[in-house]
Design a protein around this motif. Sequence first.
Motif, PDB file in Angstrom:
ATOM      1  N   UNK A 293       4.276  -1.637   6.939  1.00  0.00           N
ATOM      2  CA  UNK A 293       5.198  -2.424   4.859  1.00  0.00           C
ATOM      3  C   UNK A 293       3.359  -2.495   5.434  1.00  0.00           C
ATOM      4  N   UNK A 294       2.420  -2.862   4.783  1.00  0.00           N
ATOM      5  CA  UNK A 294       1.056  -3.148   4.517  1.00  0.00           C
ATOM      6  C   UNK A 294       0.602  -3.799   2.926  1.00  0.00           C
TER       7      UNK A 294
ATOM      8  N   UNK B   6       0.640   5.799 -14.486  1.00  0.00           N
ATOM      9  CA  UNK B   6       1.147   6.907 -13.709  1.00  0.00           C
ATOM     10  C   UNK B   6      -0.004   7.859 -12.576  1.00  0.00           C
ATOM     11  N   UNK B   7      -1.622   7.167 -13.274  1.00  0.00           N
ATOM     12  CA  UNK B   7      -2.609   7.878 -12.910  1.00  0.00           C
ATOM     13  C   UNK B   7      -3.438   6.248 -12.074  1.00  0.00           C
ATOM     14  N   UNK B   8      -2.617   5.476 -11.614  1.00  0.00           N
ATOM     15  CA  UNK B   8      -3.086   4.102 -10.667  1.00  0.00           C
ATOM     16  C   UNK B   8      -1.700   4.227  -9.189  1.00  0.00           C
ATOM     17  N   UNK B   9      -2.621   3.664  -8.423  1.00  0.00           N
ATOM     18  CA  UNK B   9      -1.587   3.466  -7.262  1.00  0.00           C
ATOM     19  C   UNK B   9      -2.047   2.843  -6.648  1.00  0.00           C
ATOM     20  N   UNK B  10      -1.195   1.065  -5.357  1.00  0.00           N
ATOM     21  CA  UNK B  10      -1.797   0.181  -4.813  1.00  0.00           C
ATOM     22  C   UNK B  10      -2.585   0.849  -3.229  1.00  0.00           C
ATOM     23  N   UNK B  11      -3.082   0.143  -3.129  1.00  0.00           N
ATOM     24  CA  UNK B  11      -3.694   0.624  -1.276  1.00  0.00           C
ATOM     25  C   UNK B  11      -3.742  -0.681  -0.945  1.00  0.00           C
ATOM     26  N   UNK B  12      -4.373  -0.489  -0.032  1.00  0.00           N
ATOM     27  CA  UNK B  12      -5.055  -1.508   1.387  1.00  0.00           C
ATOM     28  C   UNK B  12      -6.301  -1.237   1.425  1.00  0.00           C
ATOM     29  N   UNK B  13      -7.543  -2.062   1.601  1.00  0.00           N
ATOM     30  CA  UNK B  13      -8.626  -1.684   1.519  1.00  0.00           C
ATOM     31  C   UNK B  13      -8.522  -0.186   2.735  1.00  0.00           C
ATOM     32  N   UNK B  14      -8.765  -0.556   3.504  1.00  0.00           N
ATOM     33  CA  UNK B  14      -8.529   0.635   5.347  1.00  0.00           C
ATOM     34  C   UNK B  14      -8.260   1.864   3.834  1.00  0.00           C
ATOM     35  N   UNK B  15      -7.040   2.074   3.481  1.00  0.00           N
ATOM     36  CA  UNK B  15      -6.744   3.306   3.093  1.00  0.00           C
ATOM     37  C   UNK B  15      -7.520   3.945   1.458  1.00  0.00           C
ATOM     38  N   UNK B  16      -8.256   2.369   1.082  1.00  0.00           N
ATOM     39  CA  UNK B  16      -8.468   3.008  -0.049  1.00  0.00           C
ATOM     40  C   UNK B  16     -10.128   3.552   0.375  1.00  0.00           C
ATOM     41  N   UNK B  17     -10.861   2.479   1.231  1.00  0.00           N
ATOM     42  CA  UNK B  17     -11.902   2.884   1.475  1.00  0.00           C
ATOM     43  C   UNK B  17     -12.053   5.118   1.882  1.00  0.00           C
ATOM     44  N   UNK B  18     -11.198   5.056   3.169  1.00  0.00           N
ATOM     45  CA  UNK B  18     -10.780   5.942   3.078  1.00  0.00           C
ATOM     46  C   UNK B  18     -10.490   7.663   2.642  1.00  0.00           C
TER      47      UNK B  18
ATOM     48  N   UNK C  20      -7.519   4.508  -8.257  1.00  0.00           N
ATOM     49  CA  UNK C  20      -7.163   6.271  -9.484  1.00  0.00           C
ATOM     50  C   UNK C  20      -6.820   6.581  -9.050  1.00  0.00           C
ATOM     51  N   UNK C  21      -5.922   7.904  -8.930  1.00  0.00           N
ATOM     52  CA  UNK C  21      -4.967   8.790  -8.541  1.00  0.00           C
ATOM     53  C   UNK C  21      -5.963  10.104  -9.022  1.00  0.00           C
ATOM     54  N   UNK C  22      -6.257  10.369  -9.937  1.00  0.00           N
ATOM     55  CA  UNK C  22      -7.251  11.209 -10.233  1.00  0.00           C
ATOM     56  C   UNK C  22      -8.721  10.309 -10.821  1.00  0.00           C
ATOM     57  N   UNK C  23     -10.043  10.467  -9.583  1.00  0.00           N
ATOM     58  CA  UNK C  23     -10.780   9.299  -9.486  1.00  0.00           C
ATOM     59  C   UNK C  23     -11.166   9.900 -10.982  1.00  0.00           C
ATOM     60  N   UNK C  24     -11.367  10.885 -10.602  1.00  0.00           N
ATOM     61  CA  UNK C  24     -12.876  11.694 -12.256  1.00  0.00           C
ATOM     62  C   UNK C  24     -12.802  11.324 -12.863  1.00  0.00           C
ATOM     63  N   UNK C  25     -11.145  10.676 -14.088  1.00  0.00           N
ATOM     64  CA  UNK C  25     -10.967  10.808 -15.187  1.00  0.00           C
ATOM     65  C   UNK C  25     -11.029   9.646 -15.707  1.00  0.00           C
ATOM     66  N   UNK C  26     -10.774   8.208 -15.029  1.00  0.00           N
ATOM     67  CA  UNK C  26     -10.941   6.742 -14.762  1.00  0.00           C
ATOM     68  C   UNK C  26      -9.588   6.344 -15.532  1.00  0.00           C
TER      69      UNK C  26
ATOM     70  N   UNK D 269       1.312  -1.279  -0.150  1.00  0.00           N
ATOM     71  CA  UNK D 269      -0.115   0.272   0.211  1.00  0.00           C
ATOM     72  C   UNK D 269       0.711   1.415   0.055  1.00  0.00           C
ATOM     73  N   UNK D 270       0.508   2.271  -1.060  1.00  0.00           N
ATOM     74  CA  UNK D 270       1.205   3.121  -0.954  1.00  0.00           C
ATOM     75  C   UNK D 270       1.088   4.622   0.176  1.00  0.00           C
ATOM     76  N   UNK D 271       0.513   4.326   0.540  1.00  0.00           N
ATOM     77  CA  UNK D 271       0.051   5.414   1.445  1.00  0.00           C
ATOM     78  C   UNK D 271       1.031   4.926   2.601  1.00  0.00           C
ATOM     79  N   UNK D 272       0.682   3.825   3.067  1.00  0.00           N
ATOM     80  CA  UNK D 272       0.945   2.532   4.549  1.00  0.00           C
ATOM     81  C   UNK D 272       2.595   3.482   4.345  1.00  0.00           C
ATOM     82  N   UNK D 273       3.163   2.930   2.931  1.00  0.00           N
ATOM     83  CA  UNK D 273       4.485   2.821   2.986  1.00  0.00           C
ATOM     84  C   UNK D 273       4.762   4.012   3.115  1.00  0.00           C
TER      85      UNK D 273
END
Length: 246
Positions: A44-45, A63-75, A52-58, A35-39
């Motif tokens: 280490x998660x 460069x618009x994609x990043x891996x996240x853990x589920x809690x970070x993504x929900x937040x 999608x970093x820019x969630x409006x454009x999909x 997870x990029x935010x946790x890192x």
Amino acid sequence: MSSMPLAHRRTTTERGYGWQWQKLRLVILAQEPLCRFCKQAGKIVQADEVDHIDSDSFNNEWENLRPLCRPCHLKRTAKDQAFGKHQWRPEWLRPSAIPLVIVCGAPASGKSSYVRERAGPGDLVIDLDVIASELSGQSLHGWDRAKWLTPAIRARNEMLGDIMRSTAQWPRAWLIVSEARPDNRQWWADTMQPERIIVLETPPAVCMARAKADSARPREITFEAIGKWWSAYERREGDEVVRHGA
Ligand SMILES: [Zn+2]
């Protein structure tokens, strides 16, 4: 074997993603499994979502994609929704592949006419009012912002994505944004590297007279926006100032 695609079936179907997206997401998670935010926070998660970093454009560019853990993504999703966030300045923007002119100014300062008089026949004009008016079938300055702002910004951002690509065929692009603050114009200068940024310093009284003459413009809102633009406006080195309409 991973059971992740099944666990995600509901959300991805809801968002209209198919098999192509499932493949892309597995490639991303294989490349960057944490997870990029946790890192960034020193933890280490394991990541289990691709955001999608820019969630409006999909926009599915790498460069618009990043891996996240589920809690970070929900937040992050909750935060976007709480702020009703619009992507005025998408994080994934890169320099334009074709010559770009950015035209700034207060509402009713004459940006659209300025561009119309100067753009070549093959040039691409990126103007949120034109996009929203075309999407909604409503007038150029009278479109319903509550309903059409988000889809119009999304369509505008897709056009900005188009001019970043080496396949862009237009001789020149013109982008209209209001951007009163110099730091915001600096952001566009750094991010898209336009050949010129032009600011129309049309006096507020002239803007207001122009707004009044256009019956489709919501008068109160436009007057307020003109006042706000002028109170936030400062010059920036590198901008070309046009004293216009006086
Ligand atoms: Zn996380």
